[in-house]
Motif scaffolding. Structure first.
Motif, short mmCIF file in Angstrom:
data_model
loop_
_atom_site.label_atom_id
_atom_site.label_comp_id
_atom_site.label_asym_id
_atom_site.label_seq_id
_atom_site.Cartn_x
_atom_site.Cartn_y
_atom_site.Cartn_z
N LEU A 10 0.82 -1.20 0.00
CA LEU A 10 0.00 0.00 0.00
C LEU A 10 0.86 1.26 0.00
O LEU A 10 0.57 2.23 -0.70
N VAL A 11 1.93 1.24 0.79
CA VAL A 11 2.83 2.40 0.85
C VAL A 11 3.47 2.64 -0.52
O VAL A 11 3.47 3.77 -1.04
N PHE A 12 4.01 1.57 -1.12
CA PHE A 12 4.61 1.70 -2.45
C PHE A 12 3.56 2.13 -3.48
O PHE A 12 3.84 2.95 -4.36
N GLY A 13 2.36 1.55 -3.39
CA GLY A 13 1.30 1.88 -4.33
C GLY A 13 0.87 3.33 -4.24
O GLY A 13 0.67 4.00 -5.27
N PHE A 14 0.71 3.83 -3.01
CA PHE A 14 0.32 5.22 -2.83
C PHE A 14 1.40 6.17 -3.35
O PHE A 14 1.10 7.18 -3.98
N LEU A 15 2.67 5.83 -3.10
CA LEU A 15 3.77 6.69 -3.57
C LEU A 15 3.84 6.70 -5.10
O LEU A 15 4.05 7.76 -5.71
N SER A 16 3.68 5.53 -5.71
CA SER A 16 3.71 5.48 -7.18
C SER A 16 2.56 6.30 -7.77
O SER A 16 2.73 7.02 -8.75
N ILE A 228 10.68 6.57 -11.42
CA ILE A 228 10.40 6.35 -10.00
C ILE A 228 9.02 5.76 -9.79
O ILE A 228 8.84 4.81 -9.00
N ALA A 229 8.01 6.29 -10.48
CA ALA A 229 6.64 5.80 -10.29
C ALA A 229 6.51 4.33 -10.69
O ALA A 229 5.90 3.53 -9.97
N TYR A 230 7.08 3.97 -11.84
CA TYR A 230 7.00 2.58 -12.28
C TYR A 230 7.77 1.67 -11.33
O TYR A 230 7.32 0.56 -11.03
N TYR A 231 8.94 2.12 -10.87
CA TYR A 231 9.71 1.30 -9.93
C TYR A 231 8.91 1.05 -8.65
O TYR A 231 8.85 -0.08 -8.16
N LEU A 232 8.30 2.09 -8.11
CA LEU A 232 7.51 1.94 -6.89
C LEU A 232 6.33 1.01 -7.12
O LEU A 232 5.98 0.20 -6.26
N TRP A 233 5.71 1.12 -8.30
CA TRP A 233 4.59 0.23 -8.60
C TRP A 233 5.07 -1.22 -8.70
O TRP A 233 4.39 -2.14 -8.26
N TYR A 234 6.26 -1.42 -9.28
CA TYR A 234 6.82 -2.77 -9.37
C TYR A 234 7.05 -3.35 -7.98
O TYR A 234 6.81 -4.53 -7.74
N GLU A 235 7.54 -2.52 -7.05
CA GLU A 235 7.73 -2.98 -5.68
C GLU A 235 6.40 -3.35 -5.04
O GLU A 235 6.31 -4.31 -4.28
N ALA A 236 5.37 -2.59 -5.34
CA ALA A 236 4.03 -2.90 -4.81
C ALA A 236 3.49 -4.17 -5.46
O ALA A 236 2.97 -5.07 -4.77
N ALA A 237 3.63 -4.27 -6.78
CA ALA A 237 3.08 -5.42 -7.51
C ALA A 237 3.76 -6.72 -7.13
O ALA A 237 3.15 -7.79 -7.23
N LEU A 251 -5.52 5.27 -7.95
CA LEU A 251 -5.16 6.31 -7.00
C LEU A 251 -4.56 7.53 -7.69
O LEU A 251 -4.49 8.61 -7.09
N THR A 252 -4.14 7.38 -8.94
CA THR A 252 -3.57 8.54 -9.65
C THR A 252 -4.59 9.66 -9.77
O THR A 252 -4.22 10.84 -9.81
#
Length: 300
Positions: A10-16, A228-237, A251-252
């Motif tokens: 959730l944290v990674f997803g919100f940041l992305s 950065i956004a794609y990397y954070l989403w990858y960490e969330a996914a 959330l975007t």
């Protein structure tokens, strides 16, 4: 309950989503001087360069899995998505683009059920409906289909479809990754190969009218809403099911309005707040009683 892994996701997803929430505004600004296809290609090169710097700092070897089927599908989906989104945004409104691209979670559900014969938990169906409805409710006053923007609307719907393919292929590929730098390397390969494929558009639509301000915004676009956004989403996914990962993208919408309020001084009304709450509820709801990052997925 929401597990520790789900909380991290959730944290990674919100940041992305926060960084993705800036890209429509930047792209709309750049289209005043540059072609959408030129912007799409250049932001991919900038993003690839940013990730390359990270890998060089950590001395991580560059490996592009050109024979991996999920890598190839991800690249194809990235190119198609960038074509549809950037060209479509030249022919329709930002509100229409926002709603139509955020149909991606719906397409993810359809693909998982029809083509992967995968079991989807009832709570994920409910979460998807709530989140997508929240997106539409938020911009319903400005959303208009048809008319002169019909071609752009169709392209943005195509952007939603191809984004769903991107998320599904990425999630499958991420299932076998062992760490952050491996995911960075995979994403670097996606950006670089996609940029090379789109390079002919730079010759068709050269950036002759670009200003120093445009160059600065292109760098910002490539680094923050892309790399950065794609990397954070990858960490969330890497920590959740494909459905949950897809819902992070909705959330975007929330962060687009927050960024417009904070940076541009635009107002926020009650409908925006209600829609935002529905989106957040849908995203969090999808992670309730989830203990495995691919708990909703059957073996492929």
């Amino acid at each position: 309950m929401v597990t520790k892994t789900a909380t991290q996701a959730l944290v990674f997803g919100f940041l992305s989503a926060f960084f993705w929430g800036t890209h429509s505004v930047i792209v709309r600004y750049l289209t005043n001087d540059l072609s959408g296809l030129t912007i799409a290609c250049l932001r991919l090169y900038v993003a690839a360069l940013a990730l390359l710097v990270i890998m060089r700092v950590y001395r991580y070897p560059i490996r592009i899995p050109i024979r991996d089927k999920y890598f190839l599908i991800t690249v194809a989906a990235t190119v198609a998505n960038y074509l549809f989104f950037h060209v479509g945004l030249e022919h329709t409104t930002a509100s229409n683009a926002m709603v139509l691209e955020n149909t991606a979670p719906f397409f993810v559900l359809v693909f998982l059920v029809l083509f992967f014969k995968q079991r989807i938990r009832p709570i994920e169906y409910l979460a998807s409906i709530i989140a997508v409805f929240g997106v539409f409710f938020t911009v319903s006053d400005d959303f208009q289909m048809g008319g002169e923007s019909l071609s752009g609307d169709i392209m943005e719907l195509g952007a939603g479809l191809t984004w769903a393919v991107f998320m599904m292929a990425s999630s499958k590929a991420l299932a076998s990754t062992q760490g952050t730098l491996e995911r960075v390397c995979f994403l670097f390969g996606v950006f670089l190969v996609s940029a090379v494929i789109m390079t002919p558009f730079l010759f068709m639509y050269p950036p002759r009218g670009a200003t120093f301000a445009d160059a600065g915004f292109l760098v910002l676009l490539g680094v923050f809403p892309t790399a950065i956004a794609y990397y954070l989403w990858y960490e969330a996914a890497a920590r959740v099911s494909t459905v949950s990962a897809a819902l992070f993208f909705t959330l975007t919408v929330v962060f687009t309005f927050l960024n417009a309020w904070f940076f541009l001084g635009e107002g926020i009304d009650a409908k925006m707040l209600i829609g935002a709450c529905l989106i957040v509820v849908g995203v969090i709801l999808s992670k309730i009683k989830s203990d495995d990052r691919f708990d909703a997925e059957a073996p492929s």
